[in-house]
Design a protein around this motif. Structure first.
Motif, PDB file in Angstrom:
ATOM      1  N   PRO A  20     -12.734   2.606 -55.143  1.00 35.29           N
ATOM      2  CA  PRO A  20     -11.650   3.010 -54.242  1.00 35.29           C
ATOM      3  C   PRO A  20     -10.304   2.413 -54.623  1.00 35.29           C
ATOM      4  O   PRO A  20     -10.203   1.207 -54.878  1.00 35.29           O
ATOM      5  CB  PRO A  20     -12.121   2.498 -52.878  1.00 35.29           C
ATOM      6  N   THR A  21      -9.289   3.278 -54.691  1.00 35.76           N
ATOM      7  CA  THR A  21      -7.927   2.831 -54.976  1.00 35.76           C
ATOM      8  C   THR A  21      -6.959   3.584 -54.071  1.00 35.76           C
ATOM      9  O   THR A  21      -7.242   4.713 -53.641  1.00 35.76           O
ATOM     10  CB  THR A  21      -7.525   3.098 -56.439  1.00 35.76           C
ATOM     11  N   ASP A  22      -5.807   2.983 -53.808  1.00 35.30           N
ATOM     12  CA  ASP A  22      -4.804   3.650 -52.989  1.00 35.30           C
ATOM     13  C   ASP A  22      -4.308   4.933 -53.654  1.00 35.30           C
ATOM     14  O   ASP A  22      -4.103   5.955 -52.991  1.00 35.30           O
ATOM     15  CB  ASP A  22      -3.629   2.715 -52.728  1.00 35.30           C
ATOM     16  N   ALA A  23      -4.104   4.868 -54.961  1.00 33.61           N
ATOM     17  CA  ALA A  23      -3.647   6.059 -55.684  1.00 33.61           C
ATOM     18  C   ALA A  23      -4.687   7.168 -55.592  1.00 33.61           C
ATOM     19  O   ALA A  23      -4.342   8.347 -55.428  1.00 33.61           O
ATOM     20  CB  ALA A  23      -3.371   5.705 -57.149  1.00 33.61           C
ATOM     21  N   GLY A  24      -5.957   6.789 -55.683  1.00 37.77           N
ATOM     22  CA  GLY A  24      -7.029   7.769 -55.577  1.00 37.77           C
ATOM     23  C   GLY A  24      -7.083   8.404 -54.202  1.00 37.77           C
ATOM     24  O   GLY A  24      -7.331   9.613 -54.064  1.00 37.77           O
ATOM     25  N   VAL A  25      -6.850   7.600 -53.165  1.00 40.40           N
ATOM     26  CA  VAL A  25      -6.836   8.139 -51.797  1.00 40.40           C
ATOM     27  C   VAL A  25      -5.692   9.127 -51.634  1.00 40.40           C
ATOM     28  O   VAL A  25      -5.869  10.214 -51.064  1.00 40.40           O
ATOM     29  CB  VAL A  25      -6.730   7.011 -50.757  1.00 40.40           C
ATOM     30  N   ARG A  26      -4.521   8.784 -52.136  1.00 40.88           N
ATOM     31  CA  ARG A  26      -3.377   9.703 -52.020  1.00 40.88           C
ATOM     32  C   ARG A  26      -3.660  11.018 -52.738  1.00 40.88           C
ATOM     33  O   ARG A  26      -3.337  12.101 -52.229  1.00 40.88           O
ATOM     34  CB  ARG A  26      -2.114   9.047 -52.587  1.00 40.88           C
ATOM     35  N   GLU A  27      -4.272  10.927 -53.900  1.00 38.79           N
ATOM     36  CA  GLU A  27      -4.605  12.139 -54.657  1.00 38.79           C
ATOM     37  C   GLU A  27      -5.629  12.979 -53.894  1.00 38.79           C
ATOM     38  O   GLU A  27      -5.513  14.210 -53.824  1.00 38.79           O
ATOM     39  CB  GLU A  27      -5.153  11.751 -56.034  1.00 38.79           C
ATOM     40  N   ALA A  28      -6.629  12.324 -53.321  1.00 36.19           N
ATOM     41  CA  ALA A  28      -7.645  13.038 -52.548  1.00 36.19           C
ATOM     42  C   ALA A  28      -7.027  13.691 -51.312  1.00 36.19           C
ATOM     43  O   ALA A  28      -7.419  14.809 -50.923  1.00 36.19           O
ATOM     44  CB  ALA A  28      -8.771  12.092 -52.146  1.00 36.19           C
ATOM     45  N   CYS A  29      -6.066  13.021 -50.701  1.00 33.55           N
ATOM     46  CA  CYS A  29      -5.386  13.599 -49.539  1.00 33.55           C
ATOM     47  C   CYS A  29      -4.636  14.877 -49.922  1.00 33.55           C
ATOM     48  O   CYS A  29      -4.649  15.870 -49.176  1.00 33.55           O
ATOM     49  CB  CYS A  29      -4.417  12.593 -48.925  1.00 33.55           C
ATOM     50  N   GLU A  30      -4.003  14.876 -51.075  1.00 34.95           N
ATOM     51  CA  GLU A  30      -3.300  16.072 -51.543  1.00 34.95           C
ATOM     52  C   GLU A  30      -4.284  17.213 -51.786  1.00 34.95           C
ATOM     53  O   GLU A  30      -4.009  18.373 -51.430  1.00 34.95           O
ATOM     54  CB  GLU A  30      -2.525  15.760 -52.821  1.00 34.95           C
ATOM     55  N   THR A  31      -5.420  16.895 -52.381  1.00 36.95           N
ATOM     56  CA  THR A  31      -6.435  17.919 -52.627  1.00 36.95           C
ATOM     57  C   THR A  31      -7.007  18.439 -51.315  1.00 36.95           C
ATOM     58  O   THR A  31      -7.235  19.640 -51.150  1.00 36.95           O
ATOM     59  CB  THR A  31      -7.560  17.359 -53.505  1.00 36.95           C
ATOM     60  N   PHE A  32      -7.242  17.520 -50.384  1.00 39.89           N
ATOM     61  CA  PHE A  32      -7.735  17.905 -49.069  1.00 39.89           C
ATOM     62  C   PHE A  32      -6.800  18.924 -48.418  1.00 39.89           C
ATOM     63  O   PHE A  32      -7.230  19.961 -47.909  1.00 39.89           O
ATOM     64  CB  PHE A  32      -7.866  16.674 -48.165  1.00 39.89           C
ATOM     65  N   LEU A  33      -5.502  18.637 -48.438  1.00 45.51           N
ATOM     66  CA  LEU A  33      -4.535  19.530 -47.805  1.00 45.51           C
ATOM     67  C   LEU A  33      -4.455  20.872 -48.531  1.00 45.51           C
ATOM     68  O   LEU A  33      -4.253  21.916 -47.894  1.00 45.51           O
ATOM     69  CB  LEU A  33      -3.163  18.866 -47.745  1.00 45.51           C
ATOM     70  N   ALA A  34      -4.626  20.860 -49.844  1.00 44.98           N
ATOM     71  CA  ALA A  34      -4.619  22.110 -50.606  1.00 44.98           C
ATOM     72  C   ALA A  34      -5.841  22.958 -50.259  1.00 44.98           C
ATOM     73  O   ALA A  34      -5.744  24.190 -50.123  1.00 44.98           O
ATOM     74  CB  ALA A  34      -4.591  21.813 -52.101  1.00 44.98           C
ATOM     75  N   ALA A  35      -6.997  22.307 -50.105  1.00 45.16           N
ATOM     76  CA  ALA A  35      -8.209  23.033 -49.693  1.00 45.16           C
ATOM     77  C   ALA A  35      -8.047  23.549 -48.275  1.00 45.16           C
ATOM     78  O   ALA A  35      -8.416  24.684 -47.953  1.00 45.16           O
ATOM     79  CB  ALA A  35      -9.420  22.118 -49.790  1.00 45.16           C
TER      80      ALA A  35
END
Length: 384
Positions: A73-88
Motif C-alpha cells: 500500500p502506498t499513497d500514490a497507489g491509492v490516488r491512482e486507484a481512486c482515479e480508476t474507480f471514478l472512471a469505472a
C-alpha cells in the motif's frame, strides 16, 4: 357502350389505386421495420457495447491495482486507484438507461450498486478472522460475491475504503484486513462487469473475460440459451428473440430511459431532499453524487441520440424515429434531456452536505418532466 366502358375504366382505376395504396403501405411497414432494426443495431453496437466495454476494462484495472495495493500500500497507489474507480463509476452510471437485459436478469445492479454501505455489517465482517481469511484466498472474488450481502459489495464497498470526505485516504489509514476485503470486492465487481459486457456482446468480448465467467460459472446469455442480449435485441420480431416485434424492442429501450429518469429524481435526489431518508445518498464518501446523477442523464442522451459521443449516428436513433412521427414531441424530449442536465449541474456540491438546497427540487422536477415526455414517446411508438 360508352357508359359501360366508362364504368369498367373507373373500376379498373379503383383497383389500380387500391393496389398502389397497399404497396405503399407495405413499403411503409417495411421501411419502418428497417429503420427500427437499424436503431436497435446502433443502440447495441454504439451505446451499450462501448459503455460496457469501457466499464469492464476499468473494473479489471481497478481490481489489479487494489490487488497490488494489498501487497504494497502506498499513497500514490491509492490516488491512482481512486482515479480508476471514478472512471469505472462514470461508465457504470452512463449505462443505467439500459439496466434491463443482463443487468436486470442477473441482478447485477443491486449486486454492485447498493447504498448506503452497511457499516454495522462491515464492522462485524472486520471482526471475523475466518471471513477475512476466506476473502484473502485465491478465490476471494468468488467468496465475496457469494457470501457478502449487497450492502457490502460493489462500488460503494470499494468507495468506503478508498475515500473520505471526497478525498483519497492515506494508505496508512487502511488496515491490512480492509485491503484484503477491498481487493476481493473489486475482484467480484470486475467479474460482474464482465458479465454485463459478455452478456450483451457475446463472442465479441475478450476471450479472457468469457473464460473467467465460465470458470466461476456466471451465466451471461438470455435465459441460458444461445442468444446474447445484443443478438436478442437485434433479432427482435424473429424466432428466438424475446421481443415479439421491433416496436416492442424500441419501447423497451425507451422504458429503460424512463426508469432511470424517474429513479434519479424521486429516489437518488428525492429520498434525501424530501427528508424521507437523509442517509440515502449515492456516493457519499467520494462526494460525487451529482456527477453520478449527471451521467445517468447522459445515459438517456446516448440512448436517445444514437450512441456515445464519437460513435453517434442520429440517422439511426430514437431521436430520428420520433422526429418522423412527431417533430414537436421529439423537440420536447431533446429539450427535457438538456434541461435535466442543466438543473442537475446547478445543484450545489457536494450533495451529501447540501441535501435541502432548493436547486435539488428543481432538478427533481426536471427529471420528472423528462420521464413524463418519454412516457409520451412510448405511447407514440405503441400507437404508430
Amino acid at each position: 357502350m360508352k357508359s359501360i366502358f366508362k364504368t369498367l375504366a373507373v373500376a379498373l382505376l379503383a383497383t389500380m389505386t387500391l393496389a398502389s395504396c397497399e404497396k405503399e403501405n407495405n413499403d411503409s411497414t417495411g421501411n419502418d421495420d428497417q429503420q427500427a432494426q437499424a436503431i436497435a443495431v446502433q443502440f447495441v453496437d454504439h451505446a451499450v457495447a462501448p459503455t460496457y466495454g469501457a466499464l469492464a476494462a476499468k473494473a479489471e484495472l481497478l481490481a489489479s491495482q487494489l490487488a497490488a495495493l494489498k501487497a504494497n500500500p502506498t499513497d500514490a497507489g491509492v490516488r491512482e486507484a481512486c482515479e480508476t474507480f471514478l472512471a469505472a463509476r462514470e461508465q457504470w452510471e452512463k449505462s443505467e438507461a439500459f439496466l434491463f437485459g443482463a443487468a436486470g436478469d442477473y441482478g447485477v445492479d443491486p449486486h454492485i450498486d447498493s447504498w448506503p454501505l452497511d457499516e454495522d455489517a462491515f464492522n462485524t465482517l472486520m471482526a471475523s478472522p475466518a471471513m477475512i481469511e476466506a476473502l484473502d484466498g485465491e478465490d476471494g472474488d468468488v467468496v465475496a460475491g457469494e457470501r457478502l450481502g449487497n450492502a457490502l459489495l460493489g462500488f460503494h464497498g470499494i468507495e468506503y475504503i478508498l475515500f473520505r470526505d471526497g478525498q483519497p485516504r492515506s494508505a496508512s489509514a487502511i488496515t491490512t484486513d480492509q485491503w484484503k476485503y477491498v481487493a476481493a470486492v473489486a475482484g467480484d465487481l470486475r467479474n460482474r462487469c464482465y458479465q454485463l459486457e459478455v452478456g450483451w456482446i457475446g463472442d465479441a468480448a475478450p476471450a479472457s473475460h468469457i473464460e473467467k465467467l465460465d470458470d466461476i460459472e456466471l451465466s451471461y446469455t438470455v435465459a441460458g440459451g444461445d442468444y446474447s442480449y445484443g443478438e436478442n435485441m437485434k433479432n427482435a420480431g424473429q424466432a428466438g428473440s424475446t421481443y415479439p416485434t421491433l416496436k416492442a424492442a424500441l419501447m423497451n429501450i425507451v422504458q429503460g430511459c424512463i426508469d432511470i429518469a424517474d429513479e434519479v429524481g424521486t429516489s437518488k435526489i428525492g429520498a434525501a431532499y424530501s427528508g424521507a431518508d437523509p442517509t440515502y445518498i449515492e456516493s457519499p464518501y467520494s462526494q460525487k453524487s451529482i456527477i453520478d446523477f449527471h451521467n445517468n442523464i447522459v445515459s438517456i442522451q446516448n440512448t436517445y441520440l444514437g450512441g456515445v459521443e464519437g460513435q453517434r449516428d442520429e440517422s439511426k436513433s430514437l431521436h430520428s424515429y420520433v422526429k418522423d412521427l412527431d417533430a414537436a414531441l421529439d423537440s420536447r424530449v431533446v429539450e427535457a434531456i438538456n434541461n435535466a442536465l442543466s438543473k442537475i449541474d446547478a445543484m450545489p456540491a457536494p450533495f451529501v452536505n447540501n441535501i435541502a438546497a432548493a436547486a435539488n427540487g428543481e432538478a427533481m422536477e426536471a427529471c420528472a418532466a423528462l420521464s413524463e415526455v418519454l412516457d409520451e414517446v412510448v405511447e407514440k411508438i405503441r400507437n404508430n
